[in-house]
Design an enzyme around this catalytic site. Sequence first.
Site, PDB file in Angstrom:
ATOM      1  N   GLY A 157     -53.031  -0.082  20.655  1.00 28.85           N
ATOM      2  CA  GLY A 157     -54.290  -0.761  20.929  1.00 28.85           C
ATOM      3  C   GLY A 157     -54.111  -1.914  21.902  1.00 28.85           C
ATOM      4  O   GLY A 157     -53.259  -1.869  22.804  1.00 28.85           O
ATOM      5  N   SER A 158     -54.889  -2.948  21.699  1.00 24.10           N
ATOM      6  CA  SER A 158     -54.914  -4.053  22.664  1.00 24.10           C
ATOM      7  C   SER A 158     -53.654  -4.895  22.689  1.00 24.10           C
ATOM      8  O   SER A 158     -53.512  -5.741  23.578  1.00 24.10           O
ATOM      9  CB  SER A 158     -56.124  -4.949  22.399  1.00 24.10           C
ATOM     10  OG  SER A 158     -57.321  -4.269  22.712  1.00 24.10           O
ATOM     11  N   THR A 159     -52.719  -4.708  21.741  1.00 22.56           N
ATOM     12  CA  THR A 159     -51.447  -5.429  21.860  1.00 22.56           C
ATOM     13  C   THR A 159     -50.691  -4.982  23.106  1.00 22.56           C
ATOM     14  O   THR A 159     -49.861  -5.728  23.627  1.00 22.56           O
ATOM     15  CB  THR A 159     -50.566  -5.233  20.613  1.00 22.56           C
ATOM     16  OG1 THR A 159     -50.282  -3.838  20.439  1.00 22.56           O
ATOM     17  CG2 THR A 159     -51.246  -5.777  19.371  1.00 22.56           C
ATOM     18  N   PHE A 160     -50.995  -3.758  23.605  1.00 20.58           N
ATOM     19  CA  PHE A 160     -50.334  -3.277  24.823  1.00 20.58           C
ATOM     20  C   PHE A 160     -50.809  -4.048  26.057  1.00 20.58           C
ATOM     21  O   PHE A 160     -50.170  -3.991  27.108  1.00 20.58           O
ATOM     22  CB  PHE A 160     -50.590  -1.780  25.006  1.00 20.58           C
ATOM     23  CG  PHE A 160     -49.692  -1.123  26.031  1.00 20.58           C
ATOM     24  CD1 PHE A 160     -48.347  -0.931  25.779  1.00 20.58           C
ATOM     25  CD2 PHE A 160     -50.204  -0.716  27.255  1.00 20.58           C
ATOM     26  CE1 PHE A 160     -47.521  -0.339  26.719  1.00 20.58           C
ATOM     27  CE2 PHE A 160     -49.388  -0.107  28.198  1.00 20.58           C
ATOM     28  CZ  PHE A 160     -48.031   0.075  27.931  1.00 20.58           C
ATOM     29  N   LYS A 161     -51.901  -4.776  25.927  1.00 18.79           N
ATOM     30  CA  LYS A 161     -52.370  -5.601  27.049  1.00 18.79           C
ATOM     31  C   LYS A 161     -51.345  -6.664  27.420  1.00 18.79           C
ATOM     32  O   LYS A 161     -51.370  -7.180  28.541  1.00 18.79           O
ATOM     33  CB  LYS A 161     -53.709  -6.242  26.699  1.00 18.79           C
ATOM     34  CG  LYS A 161     -54.854  -5.240  26.614  1.00 18.79           C
ATOM     35  CD  LYS A 161     -56.130  -5.870  26.083  1.00 18.79           C
ATOM     36  CE  LYS A 161     -57.234  -4.822  25.938  1.00 18.79           C
ATOM     37  NZ  LYS A 161     -58.446  -5.355  25.265  1.00 18.79           N
TER      38      LYS A 161
END
Length: 488
Positions: free
Chosen positions: A217-221
């Site tokens: 999810g957005s932790t990959f941002k």
Amino acid sequence: MNEPIRRLSVVTLLLFLTLMVAASWVQFAKAGELGEDPRNVRTLYRQFGSFRGPIIVDGQAVVRSVPVDDPFNYQRTYTDGPLYAPVTGYYSIGPGRSGLESTQNALLDGSADALFWTRLGELFAGQEQEGASVELTIKADVQRAAYDAMAGKRGAVVAIDPRTGAILAMVSTPSYDPTTLAVHSSSEANRIYSSLVADQTDPLINRAIGGDTYPPGSTFKLIIAAAALDSGYTPDTLIYAPQELELPGTTATISNYGGTRCGPTDNISLAEALRVSCNTAFADLAMRLGWGVIERTAAKFGWGQSLEIPLVVTPSRLPDSPNEPQIAQSAIGQFDVRATPLQMAMVASAIANDGQLMKPYLVSTVRSPDLRVIEHTSPETLSSSLSRDTAGALNAMMQGVVAEGTGSNARISGVAVAGKTGTAETGTDAAPHTWFVAFAPADDPVVAVAVLVENGGDLGNEATGGRVSAPIARAVIQAAIDSAAGGS
């Protein structure tokens, strides 16, 4: 000698030769294989009839062998079994071994080369063979805080000392009690093991490092932001952030959580995009950067790399040659991006440690039965993931996420916490997984944490990383800070 007698003599001689060859084959060529066959009762008595070394956490044996009055001589016991099971594994006459009981088996049972002189001394002294003690990096208070915070949830927590790579906590839930598998009845051990295998919650899987990997999810941002900063962007650089982003060559679009705008205009700063976790901004940014830049950045954090800590870690993976719409989806941790909780803890750890990613490890020291140190793990740099300046910029941006953004539930009074939320669609009708990665204190980090809760825990489709996983991370971070203060 007549012909019939001569023929009979030859046949008899051949039979004797065959018998001698067969006996030699069994006694020598097959000796090792037969000795290791789990059906060999003598092998079981030999393995379980000698003292197996303990597994130590904070100076206390959480796994040990105690004398019993039966043919096996010793009983393997597990203190707080479910708390440590994903790390220690089990040692059983039924299903065999797992976890550290497997990877450290030669040390624990005393057969390792490092214990040769110890075995020789025991032989001359007429003493039974004893195994080594294995001391872990796990901190009991941090492990307990993580386990208690995950009560009733499926998922995992990993906490790392970013300065060394020492794993302070590794929890996977639901868990199981290895003591139930250590019974001295193979039929009972196999029955219990079969029931655990059949359990749909998969308690035998260490979700922190193996089994299924997860969309981050957005932790990959954080990876996209690191790639952008290393490519010349700054936290103040304005990037495109529409309410809805049309993907080239398709009719598909990417929108933000709740369909909202990320700011008053279609352009916001990189730091603001991370603070509010703007999907459209990072999707567009990733397409502009190009997949090669993102892939190389992720590799520096460990993506695709096989690790042994000494437990075997399932490598995290990235899509192979994605097109532009797939790059946009990958930028927000979807499509074919997959990671373990350990991998995401490593991302936080590298940022916390000025860009230097330390190799994670679970075993601190191994001691012989006379307490002589025979192995000791020294901290080792795995890679230079970021420049110091990039790590510093990301640190400040992640502090904004907790102080004023989606990670506010991880705030700790008097402590600067840097973090990033994540809510990952599963590609099924199931509720999304929720993530939170963080480190603290931000100005001098002593712990980096990753929390994964499968399918949103109790909140289901209403779950977000900030609501579900951030409070768990807060509890673990507080325990780690208290532990570090107590040990200083």
